[in-house]
Design an enzyme around this catalytic site. Structure first.
Site, PDB file in Angstrom:
ATOM      1  N   PRO A   9       0.786  -1.231   0.000  1.00 22.80           N
ATOM      2  CA  PRO A   9       0.000   0.000   0.000  1.00 22.80           C
ATOM      3  C   PRO A   9       0.819   1.283   0.000  1.00 22.80           C
ATOM      4  O   PRO A   9       1.863   1.370   0.659  1.00 22.80           O
ATOM      5  CB  PRO A   9      -0.822  -0.113   1.291  1.00 22.80           C
ATOM      6  CG  PRO A   9      -0.118  -1.131   2.118  1.00 22.80           C
ATOM      7  CD  PRO A   9       0.525  -2.075   1.166  1.00 22.80           C
ATOM      8  N   ASN A  10       0.310   2.237  -0.758  1.00 18.32           N
ATOM      9  CA  ASN A  10       0.830   3.598  -0.865  1.00 18.32           C
ATOM     10  C   ASN A  10       2.112   3.720  -1.695  1.00 18.32           C
ATOM     11  O   ASN A  10       2.575   4.829  -1.952  1.00 18.32           O
ATOM     12  CB  ASN A  10       1.042   4.242   0.528  1.00 18.32           C
ATOM     13  CG  ASN A  10      -0.262   4.401   1.268  1.00 18.32           C
ATOM     14  OD1 ASN A  10      -1.208   4.972   0.735  1.00 18.32           O
ATOM     15  ND2 ASN A  10      -0.350   3.866   2.470  1.00 18.32           N
ATOM     16  N   ARG A  17       5.047  12.096  -3.163  1.00 16.49           N
ATOM     17  CA  ARG A  17       4.850  12.630  -1.812  1.00 16.49           C
ATOM     18  C   ARG A  17       6.034  12.223  -0.930  1.00 16.49           C
ATOM     19  O   ARG A  17       6.687  11.226  -1.209  1.00 16.49           O
ATOM     20  CB  ARG A  17       3.582  12.070  -1.154  1.00 16.49           C
ATOM     21  CG  ARG A  17       2.368  12.032  -2.019  1.00 16.49           C
ATOM     22  CD  ARG A  17       1.421  13.190  -1.764  1.00 16.49           C
ATOM     23  NE  ARG A  17       0.356  13.150  -2.780  1.00 16.49           N
ATOM     24  CZ  ARG A  17      -0.763  12.433  -2.654  1.00 16.49           C
ATOM     25  NH1 ARG A  17      -0.974  11.767  -1.550  1.00 16.49           N
ATOM     26  NH2 ARG A  17      -1.660  12.410  -3.613  1.00 16.49           N
ATOM     27  N   TYR A  22      11.322   9.004   1.019  1.00 21.94           N
ATOM     28  CA  TYR A  22      11.306   7.919   0.033  1.00 21.94           C
ATOM     29  C   TYR A  22      11.933   8.270  -1.325  1.00 21.94           C
ATOM     30  O   TYR A  22      11.954   7.432  -2.222  1.00 21.94           O
ATOM     31  CB  TYR A  22       9.856   7.447  -0.173  1.00 21.94           C
ATOM     32  CG  TYR A  22       9.257   6.840   1.073  1.00 21.94           C
ATOM     33  CD1 TYR A  22       9.773   5.664   1.617  1.00 21.94           C
ATOM     34  CD2 TYR A  22       8.190   7.440   1.723  1.00 21.94           C
ATOM     35  CE1 TYR A  22       9.237   5.113   2.771  1.00 21.94           C
ATOM     36  CE2 TYR A  22       7.642   6.885   2.878  1.00 21.94           C
ATOM     37  CZ  TYR A  22       8.169   5.722   3.391  1.00 21.94           C
ATOM     38  OH  TYR A  22       7.647   5.169   4.526  1.00 21.94           O
ATOM     39  N   ASN A  73       8.105  -5.761  -1.445  1.00 21.98           N
ATOM     40  CA  ASN A  73       8.076  -4.630  -0.516  1.00 21.98           C
ATOM     41  C   ASN A  73       6.620  -4.546  -0.050  1.00 21.98           C
ATOM     42  O   ASN A  73       5.772  -3.971  -0.738  1.00 21.98           O
ATOM     43  CB  ASN A  73       8.504  -3.325  -1.194  1.00 21.98           C
ATOM     44  CG  ASN A  73       8.539  -2.178  -0.183  1.00 21.98           C
ATOM     45  OD1 ASN A  73       8.090  -2.319   0.947  1.00 21.98           O
ATOM     46  ND2 ASN A  73       9.085  -1.045  -0.607  1.00 21.98           N
ATOM     47  N   ALA A  76       3.396  -1.092   4.556  1.00 18.54           N
ATOM     48  CA  ALA A  76       2.878  -1.141   5.938  1.00 18.54           C
ATOM     49  C   ALA A  76       2.425  -2.549   6.335  1.00 18.54           C
ATOM     50  O   ALA A  76       2.458  -2.896   7.524  1.00 18.54           O
ATOM     51  CB  ALA A  76       1.731  -0.151   6.092  1.00 18.54           C
ATOM     52  N   GLU A  97      12.533 -10.094   1.050  1.00 18.22           N
ATOM     53  CA  GLU A  97      11.852  -8.896   1.587  1.00 18.22           C
ATOM     54  C   GLU A  97      12.727  -7.676   1.314  1.00 18.22           C
ATOM     55  O   GLU A  97      13.923  -7.694   1.607  1.00 18.22           O
ATOM     56  CB  GLU A  97      11.654  -9.073   3.098  1.00 18.22           C
ATOM     57  CG  GLU A  97      11.056  -7.854   3.779  1.00 18.22           C
ATOM     58  CD  GLU A  97      10.924  -8.022   5.293  1.00 18.22           C
ATOM     59  OE1 GLU A  97      11.281  -9.091   5.837  1.00 18.22           O
ATOM     60  OE2 GLU A  97      10.472  -7.053   5.929  1.00 18.22           O
ATOM     61  N   HIS A  99      12.965  -3.179   1.414  1.00 19.92           N
ATOM     62  CA  HIS A  99      12.420  -1.889   1.842  1.00 19.92           C
ATOM     63  C   HIS A  99      13.311  -0.770   1.336  1.00 19.92           C
ATOM     64  O   HIS A  99      14.544  -0.910   1.326  1.00 19.92           O
ATOM     65  CB  HIS A  99      12.344  -1.804   3.371  1.00 19.92           C
ATOM     66  CG  HIS A  99      11.431  -2.831   3.946  1.00 19.92           C
ATOM     67  ND1 HIS A  99      10.070  -2.700   3.885  1.00 19.92           N
ATOM     68  CD2 HIS A  99      11.681  -4.026   4.535  1.00 19.92           C
ATOM     69  CE1 HIS A  99       9.519  -3.763   4.431  1.00 19.92           C
ATOM     70  NE2 HIS A  99      10.467  -4.595   4.832  1.00 19.92           N
ATOM     71  N   ARG A 106      13.981   3.394  12.094  1.00 22.83           N
ATOM     72  CA  ARG A 106      12.818   4.272  12.122  1.00 22.83           C
ATOM     73  C   ARG A 106      11.986   4.010  13.393  1.00 22.83           C
ATOM     74  O   ARG A 106      12.506   3.520  14.379  1.00 22.83           O
ATOM     75  CB  ARG A 106      12.015   4.070  10.832  1.00 22.83           C
ATOM     76  CG  ARG A 106      12.822   4.439   9.580  1.00 22.83           C
ATOM     77  CD  ARG A 106      11.999   4.347   8.329  1.00 22.83           C
ATOM     78  NE  ARG A 106      10.898   5.299   8.351  1.00 22.83           N
ATOM     79  CZ  ARG A 106       9.886   5.279   7.457  1.00 22.83           C
ATOM     80  NH1 ARG A 106       9.898   4.367   6.484  1.00 22.83           N
ATOM     81  NH2 ARG A 106       8.916   6.157   7.526  1.00 22.83           N
TER      82      ARG A 106
END
Ligand code: CA2
Length: 144
Positions: A9-10, A17, A22, A73, A76, A97, A99, A106
């Site tokens: 998501p996103n 944004r 990012y 990835n 969330a 995995e 990221h 973080r």
């Protein structure tokens, strides 16, 4: 050899944004670069993004028998999704995995990955390079 890239998501907002976290590269830019790398390596790639947990679960299920490696990835859902973890464990497809950010540097809630234990390994913190390193790792996993 077929490599399936899944994005959670996103990530469709990438480059549009929060560039301070990012970066400015879009998901389409990353896909284009991966397609170039795949063509050079003689492998095929599928590159997908969804904002829906169930759709990601379905894609992981469908990877069985169709993909040699999954590079994911999960965004969330990394931190919350038992469903995705179970799907990865059941698929029997080696999964990497990735990221963009270093999730361990973080907020505390990002330190835990629900999927890490059922993945072959994790690449985090290298921005868009995490995708290209994920691709290289996928090649390594399937080379004799
Ligand atoms: O660092 C990563 O790749 C993450 O998977 C990105 C997720 C975050 O929830 C994970 O903890 C770490 C967030 C993806 C959302 O991406 C956006 C991109 C641009 C603007 C807004 C969100």
């Amino acid at each position: 050899m077929h490599i399936l890239f899944l994005n959670g998501p996103n990530l469709n907002l990438l480059g549009q944004r929060q560039p301070e976290i990012y970066g400015r590269t879009t998901l389409a830019d990353i896909e284009l670069k991966l397609r170039e790398m795949a063509a050079k390596a003689g492998v095929s790639v599928d590159f997908r993004q969804s904002n829906h947990e169930g759709e990601l679960v379905t894609w992981v299920q469908e990877a069985r028998g169709n993909a040699s490696v999954i590079v994911v990835n999960a965004a969330a859902y990394t931190h919350t999704s038992v469903a995705l973890r179970d799907a990865i464990a059941a698929a029997g497809v080696p999964t990497i995995e990735i990221h963009l950010s270093n999730i361990h540097a973080r907020e505390e809630f990002r330190h835990r990955s629900m999927i890490a234990a059922v993945c072959r390994g994790q690449i985090a913190g290298f921005g868009e390079q995490s995708y290209y390193l994920g691709f290289q790792a996928a090649l390594q996993l399937t080379s004799p």
